[in-house]
Design a protein around this motif. Structure first.
Motif, PDB file in Angstrom:
ATOM      1  N   ARG A 187       5.786 -38.605 -34.661  1.00 10.85           N
ATOM      2  CA  ARG A 187       4.930 -37.703 -35.000  1.00 10.85           C
ATOM      3  C   ARG A 187       3.404 -38.593 -35.134  1.00 10.85           C
ATOM      4  NH1 ARG A 187       5.236 -33.656 -40.330  1.00 10.85           N
ATOM      5  NH2 ARG A 187       3.219 -34.391 -40.390  1.00 10.85           N
ATOM      6  N   ARG A 225       4.259 -28.207 -31.438  1.00  4.58           N
ATOM      7  CA  ARG A 225       3.002 -28.393 -32.609  1.00  4.58           C
ATOM      8  C   ARG A 225       1.716 -27.292 -32.382  1.00  4.58           C
ATOM      9  NH1 ARG A 225       3.793 -30.224 -37.414  1.00  4.58           N
ATOM     10  NH2 ARG A 225       1.862 -30.342 -37.772  1.00  4.58           N
ATOM     11  N   ASP A 280       4.144 -25.492 -36.975  1.00  8.78           N
ATOM     12  CA  ASP A 280       5.013 -25.321 -35.257  1.00  8.78           C
ATOM     13  C   ASP A 280       4.228 -23.924 -35.381  1.00  8.78           C
ATOM     14  OD1 ASP A 280       5.783 -28.183 -34.771  1.00  8.78           O
ATOM     15  OD2 ASP A 280       7.826 -27.882 -36.462  1.00  8.78           O
ATOM     16  N   ASP A 306      20.869 -28.159 -34.043  1.00  7.26           N
ATOM     17  CA  ASP A 306      20.412 -28.433 -34.052  1.00  7.26           C
ATOM     18  C   ASP A 306      18.961 -28.242 -35.649  1.00  7.26           C
ATOM     19  OD1 ASP A 306      17.333 -28.722 -33.111  1.00  7.26           O
ATOM     20  OD2 ASP A 306      17.871 -27.406 -31.118  1.00  7.26           O
ATOM     21  N   THR A 307      19.091 -29.175 -35.901  1.00  9.65           N
ATOM     22  CA  THR A 307      18.337 -29.265 -37.200  1.00  9.65           C
ATOM     23  C   THR A 307      16.777 -29.326 -37.713  1.00  9.65           C
ATOM     24  OG1 THR A 307      18.417 -31.251 -38.008  1.00  9.65           O
ATOM     25  CG2 THR A 307      20.471 -29.751 -38.750  1.00  9.65           C
ATOM     26  N   GLN A 349      10.968 -31.201 -41.375  1.00  7.74           N
ATOM     27  CA  GLN A 349      10.292 -31.962 -41.457  1.00  7.74           C
ATOM     28  C   GLN A 349      10.186 -33.075 -42.448  1.00  7.74           C
ATOM     29  OE1 GLN A 349       7.116 -28.586 -42.059  1.00  7.74           O
ATOM     30  NE2 GLN A 349       6.157 -29.324 -40.108  1.00  7.74           N
ATOM     31  N   THR A 350       9.444 -33.945 -42.348  1.00  8.43           N
ATOM     32  CA  THR A 350       8.811 -35.052 -43.290  1.00  8.43           C
ATOM     33  C   THR A 350       8.857 -34.354 -45.152  1.00  8.43           C
ATOM     34  OG1 THR A 350       8.042 -36.972 -41.618  1.00  8.43           O
ATOM     35  CG2 THR A 350       7.784 -37.063 -44.068  1.00  8.43           C
TER      36      THR A 350
HETATM   37  O1  PRX Z   1       7.557 -30.481 -34.704  1.00  6.48           O
HETATM   38  C1  PRX Z   1       8.465 -30.280 -35.428  1.00  6.48           C
HETATM   39  C2  PRX Z   1       9.709 -31.504 -35.328  1.00  6.48           C
HETATM   40  O2  PRX Z   1       9.152 -32.743 -35.965  1.00  6.48           O
HETATM   41  C3  PRX Z   1       8.070 -31.860 -36.426  1.00  6.48           C
HETATM   42  C4  PRX Z   1       8.527 -32.895 -37.816  1.00  6.48           C
HETATM   43  O3  PRX Z   1       8.286 -34.582 -37.610  1.00  6.48           O
HETATM   44  P1  PRX Z   1       8.546 -35.596 -38.826  1.00  6.48           P
HETATM   45  O4  PRX Z   1       7.883 -35.550 -39.780  1.00  6.48           O
HETATM   46  O5  PRX Z   1       8.309 -36.382 -38.255  1.00  6.48           O
HETATM   47  O6  PRX Z   1       9.860 -35.008 -38.883  1.00  6.48           O
HETATM   48  C5  PRX Z   1      10.893 -35.388 -37.893  1.00  6.48           C
HETATM   49  C6  PRX Z   1      12.638 -35.567 -38.317  1.00  6.48           C
HETATM   50  C7  PRX Z   1      12.202 -34.403 -39.525  1.00  6.48           C
HETATM   51  C8  PRX Z   1       8.014 -30.946 -36.663  1.00  6.48           C
HETATM   52  O7  PRX Z   1       7.081 -29.772 -37.349  1.00  6.48           O
HETATM   53  N1  PRX Z   1      10.771 -30.812 -35.099  1.00  6.48           N
HETATM   54  C9  PRX Z   1      11.828 -31.415 -35.784  1.00  6.48           C
HETATM   55  N2  PRX Z   1      12.974 -31.092 -35.783  1.00  6.48           N
HETATM   56  C10 PRX Z   1      13.009 -29.847 -34.301  1.00  6.48           C
HETATM   57  C11 PRX Z   1      11.617 -30.389 -34.639  1.00  6.48           C
HETATM   58  N3  PRX Z   1      11.382 -29.304 -33.362  1.00  6.48           N
HETATM   59  C12 PRX Z   1      12.478 -28.478 -32.530  1.00  6.48           C
HETATM   60  N4  PRX Z   1      13.633 -29.087 -32.861  1.00  6.48           N
HETATM   61  C13 PRX Z   1      13.957 -29.411 -34.200  1.00  6.48           C
HETATM   62  N5  PRX Z   1      14.777 -29.298 -34.205  1.00  6.48           N
END
Ligand code: PRX
Length: 654
Positions: A533, A522, A507, A416-417, A420-421
Motif C-alpha cells: 500500500r 481502493r 475498499d 484468497d484472503t 488489512q494491516t
Molecule cells: O485493497 C485491499 C488489498 O490490500 C489492502 C490492505 O493492504 P495492507 O494493509 O498492506 O495489507 C495487505 C495484506 C493483508 C486492502 O485494503 N487486499 C488485501 N488482500 C486482498 C486485497 N485485495 C483483494 N483481494 C485480497 N485478497
C-alpha cells in the motif's frame, strides 16, 4: 469499471474435494453455517469461548467486549497474558524438540530451530534488552532482514511487554526516521547488512543516516545483528552487537504478564492523506485473530509445514510468521531470499526440499513467476502441498488458474484472503473444507465477521452493485487506534458519513448471486503496487521535497506484474525539460523517491508539464491524470480546465 465487468464474467466454481472436507477443521458448509449462526446468536459468547479455548491466560478475563467508548473497543480487558508465552513456552512440555522455524537462507542453506532453541534465543535477547532498560510499554523499532532473528526480536519485545514497530528493510533512512520519531522509540534493532538475491543492503548505515540529524532524541541504543562480514561505522556509546548483548544472558526470562488491551505492536501503513499511520494492535484480540484464522482458513494441522513468503515488515509477516504459526506450535519456513534467486524456481525447489504443505504468497509474485518460468513448477515434486493461499490484492483469474493447476496440480484449494494491516487477521476468505471457491473472489466472511457492502448513506447495496466494504461489528483483532492520534483513527475508520458505527475498510466491493464478495480496489488515493500500500500523497510530498520540483501529482496505472505502477506528473521550478534533459531529470527523480521513501515507491513513469490540469478553483483533476496515465483518449469536456493546453504535454512519458 472495466475491471469490475471482467471479474463478473468469471463463473468457474471449484468445490472442496471430499477428502479435503473429511479432514478439514471446519468440515462442510453446514459446519461453517453453524459457526456463523453461533456468532449471530451470541456474538460476545462466541468470541469469549474461542478466546478461552485457544489462548493460555495468566489471569482469565471476566469482561468480554466493552463498547462504551466506541469506536475505542476493548476485548477481554481484565485478562492477563503474554503472547511470547503463548507462542513458545506453552509448547515446551510436548513440542520442545519440534522444529519451529526452518530458516531458509538467501544462499540456499538452511538452519532448523526447535521450540526449545527458539525459547532460549528469545529469552536471551529479552534479558539483553532488559539490561538496556527496555520495559513494558517502551517502543522498539526493528529494521531487519528476513532472518530467523527478526522473529526472535519481535518475540523478545513481546515477552517484555515492549511495543515493537517493525520497519520494512527496504525503506529509506527518511522513512526510518519518521517512524522512529513518531513512536519515540528507545531502541533500534537492526543488522549490519541484509542479503537478498545475492545482493547486500547496508541496513546499519541507513539507521546511522536516519539518526544523523539528531532528530531522533528518544533513541538510546542500536542493537546490531552481524549478518555478514561487512564492517560498519560504530558509535561506541550507542551501538552494541547483538552477540555481545546476549552473550552472558540467562536463557530463561519470566514473561511480563500484560493486559489483553496492552499494545503488542505498531505497524505504519499508508493512508490517503498525510504521513503513514501507526496502526496500533492489542495483545489478546490480535492473538485470537491469528489463531482462529490459522485453524479455519489455513486448516492448520500439527504435521503441517507452513510457509508464508511475506516479509515481517508487513502485517502478513506479523500475523502469519511471527505469531500465528508459533501460537499453534507449527513448523514454518522463514525465507530470507527472493523468489527469483538463484532462479525463478526457488519457491518450487524449496517447497520440495522442506515438504511444505501450506503455501501462502502474493498475486504479484505469482504473476512474475509465470512470466519467468510457467513450466518450472513441473520440474519439482510439489506433492506435499495441500493448501495454497494468496493475499494483498485481487488475483486475476488467469494467475489463479495457473496457481491452481500448475502449482497445486488441481488438488489444492486456494484461499484468497482479504484483510488489512488494520484488521490484524483474515476477514474474508474461504474456509477450504467448506466454501466452494471461485477464481478472483475472496468468497465469504469468517464466522463472527459481520461484513457488508453499503452505499454512501450506510445502507446495504443490492447484489451485483458496487459499494463500500464495511465491517459492522467490532471484532477482536481490529486495530485499537492510530498511535498518538485518536482523532485520525476515528475519522479514517469510523467516519460520520456512515454513522460512525461501521469499520470502513477503504475498499470497494460487490457481491454476486451466491453472496460471494469480490474486491474491486481502493476507494481512496492509495495505490497497491506489488501488494504494498502506497499513499499517493506520500510520494507527492517526497517529490516536492526535491528542490527542483514545484508541484507533483501521482496516480496509478495497471501493470501486468505489479498490479499497479506509479505514474508521476511533475512541474519543475524552472523550464519544462525536453529530450535528454527530461530523461536525466526523470532518472534523478526516480532515485530521489527511492532515497526518500524506498525503491517500492519509485515511479515507473514520469511526465513533465508546465502545469497540472486544474479546475478554475485550483483543484487538480486527478480523474484526468488517471486517464492520461492509462493512455486513454480524453473524451470528457475539459473546457472547465484552467489550462487545457497542458493535457497534450502530459500525454507522453519521458
Ligand atoms: O485493497 C485491499 C488489498 O490490500 C489492502 C490492505 O493492504 P495492507 O494493509 O498492506 O495489507 C495487505 C495484506 C493483508 C486492502 O485494503 N487486499 C488485501 N488482500 C486482498 C486485497 N485485495 C483483494 N483481494 C485480497 N485478497
Amino acid at each position: 469499471m472495466s475491471a469490475i465487468e471482467s471479474v463478473l464474467k468469471e463463473n468457474r466454481v471449484f468445490e472442496p474435494s471430499e477428502t479435503f472436507t473429511a479432514h478439514a477443521n471446519v468440515s462442510g458448509m453446514d459446519a461453517y453455517n453453524a459457526l456463523c449462526e453461533k456468532a449471530n446468536a451470541d456474538y460476545e459468547g462466541f468470541w469469549a469461548e474461542l478466546a478461552r479455548d485457544n489462548i493460555t491466560w495468566k489471569q482469565p478475563f471476566t469482561k468480554i467486549l466493552d463498547e462504551s467508548n466506541a469506536p475505542f473497543f476493548k476485548w477481554f480487558e481484565d485478562g492477563k497474558l503474554n503472547i511470547s508465552y503463548n507462542c513458545i513456552d506453552r509448547h515446551l512440555a510436548d513440542k520442545a524438540d519440534k522444529v519451529a522455524i526452518i530458516y531458509d537462507k538467501d544462499d540456499g542453506s538452511s538452519e532448523n530451530i526447535t521450540y526449545r532453541q527458539l525459547y532460549e534465543r528469545v529469552c536471551q535477547l529479552a534479558n539483553g534488552l532488559k539490561s538496556l532498560g527496555v520495559k513494558k510499554g517502551d517502543r522498539v523499532v526493528i529494521y531487519m532482514p528476513m532472518v530467523a532473528d527478526a522473529v526472535v526480536a519481535m518475540q523478545a519485545c513481546a515477552r517484555l511487554g515492549a511495543i515493537h514497530s517493525v520497519v520494512f528493510g527496504g525503506f529509506s533512512a527518511g522513512a526510518v526516521k519518521d517512524r522512529v520519531k513518531d513512536a519515540a522509540a528507545k531502541i533500534i534493532i537492526t543488522a549490519n547488512e541484509s542479503v537478498r538475491g545475492g545482493k547486500r543492503v547496508p541496513l546499519k548505515a541507513t539507521v546511522d543516516d536516519a539518526l544523523a540529524g539528531g532528530d531522533c532524541t528518544s533513541v538510546e541504543k542500536v542493537v546490531v545483528l552481524q549478518r555478514t562480514d561487512a564492517d560498519v561505522a560504530w558509535s561506541d556509546d550507542r551501538d552494541i552487537w547483538w552477540h555481545d548483548l546476549v552473550q552472558h544472558q540467562a536463557s530463561d526470562c519470566e514473561p511480563e504478564w500484560v493486559g489483553a488491551e496492552d499494545p503488542l505492536f505498531i505497524l505504519y501503513t499508508s493512508g490517503s492523506t498525510g504521513k503513514p499511520k501507526g496502526v496500533q494492535h492489542s495483545t489478546g484480540g490480535f492473538l485470537l485473530g491469528a489463531i482462529v484464522s490459522m485453524k479455519w482458513v489455513f486448516d492448520y494441522k500439527p504435521n503441517d509445514v507452513f510457509w508464508c513468503t511475506a516479509d515481517v515488515g508487513w502485517i502478513t509477516g506479523h500475523t502469519y510468521i511471527a505469531y500465528g504459526p508459533l501460537a499453534l506450535g507449527a513448523t514454518q519456513v522463514v525465507f530470507e531470499g527472493v523468489p527469483t534467486y538463484p532462479d525463478a524456481g526457488r519457491f518450487w525447489h524449496d517447497i520440495e526440499k522442506f515438504k511444505v504443505t501450506i503455501f501462502y504468497t502474493a498475486p504479484t509474485a505469482i504473476r512474475s513467476l509465470i512470466k519467468l518460468g510457467a513450466d518450472l513448477p513441473k520440474k519439482y515434486d510439489l506433492s506435499s502441498l495441500r493448501l495454497l493461499g494468496t493475499v494483498g490484492e485481487p488475483i486475476n483469474p488467469e494467475a489463479w488458474m495457473w496457481y491452481y493447476q500448475i502449482v497445486g496440480n488441481s488438488r489444492c484449494p486456494i484461499v484468497d484472503t482479504w484483510w488489512q494491516t488494520e484488521t490484524g487477521s483474515n476477514m474474508i476468505a474461504p474456509l477450504p473444507g467448506a466454501v466452494a471457491i471461485k477464481p478472483g473472489s475472496c468468497t465469504l466472511p469468517l464466522p463472527g465477521i459481520i461484513a457488508d457492502i453499503v452505499d454512501e448513506s450506510g445502507a446495504p447495496v443490492e447484489k451485483g452493485n458496487g459499494g463500500f466494504l464495511v465491517i459492522k461489528r467490532p471484532f477482536p483483532s481490529l486495530l485499537r487506534t492510530v498511535w498518538g492520534d485518536n482523532e485520525r483513527f476515528k475519522s479514517t475508520y469510523f467516519p460520520e458519513d456512515f454513522g460512525g458505527k461501521y469499520y470502513v475498510a477503504g475498499d470497494s466491493a460487490h457481491r454476486d448471486e451466491n453472496g460471494y464478495i469480490w474486491i474491486m480496489g481502493r476507494v481512496d488515493d492509495v495505490l497497491n503496487v506489488s501488494g504494498h500500500r502506497l499513499g499517493t500523497m506520500e510520494i507527492e510530498s517526497a517529490l516536492v521535497a526535491n528542490p527542483l520540483v514545484a508541484e507533483a501529482a501521482v496516480v496509478g496505472k495497471p501493470h501486468d506484474v505489479k498490479g499497479e505502477a506509479v505514474v508521476a506528473f511533475v512541474v519543475l521550478k524552472g523550464e519544462r525539460p525536453h529530450g535528454d534533459e527530461a530523461k536525466r531529470m526523470a532518472a534523478e527523480l526516480k532515485n530521489w523517491v527511492a532515497h526518500e521513501i524506498g525503491k517500492i515507491a519509485q515511479p515507473d513513469d514520469i511526465r513533465f508539464g508546465e502545469n497540472l490540469p486544474k479546475t478554475r478553483s485550483g483543484k487538480i483533476m486527478r480523474r484526468l491524470l488517471r486517464s492520461l496515465a492509462k493512455g486513454e483518449e480524453i473524451t470528457s469536456d475539459i473546457s472547465t480546465l484552467e489550462n487545457p493546453q497542458v493535457m497534450e504535454q502530459l500525454k507522453h512519458s519521458v
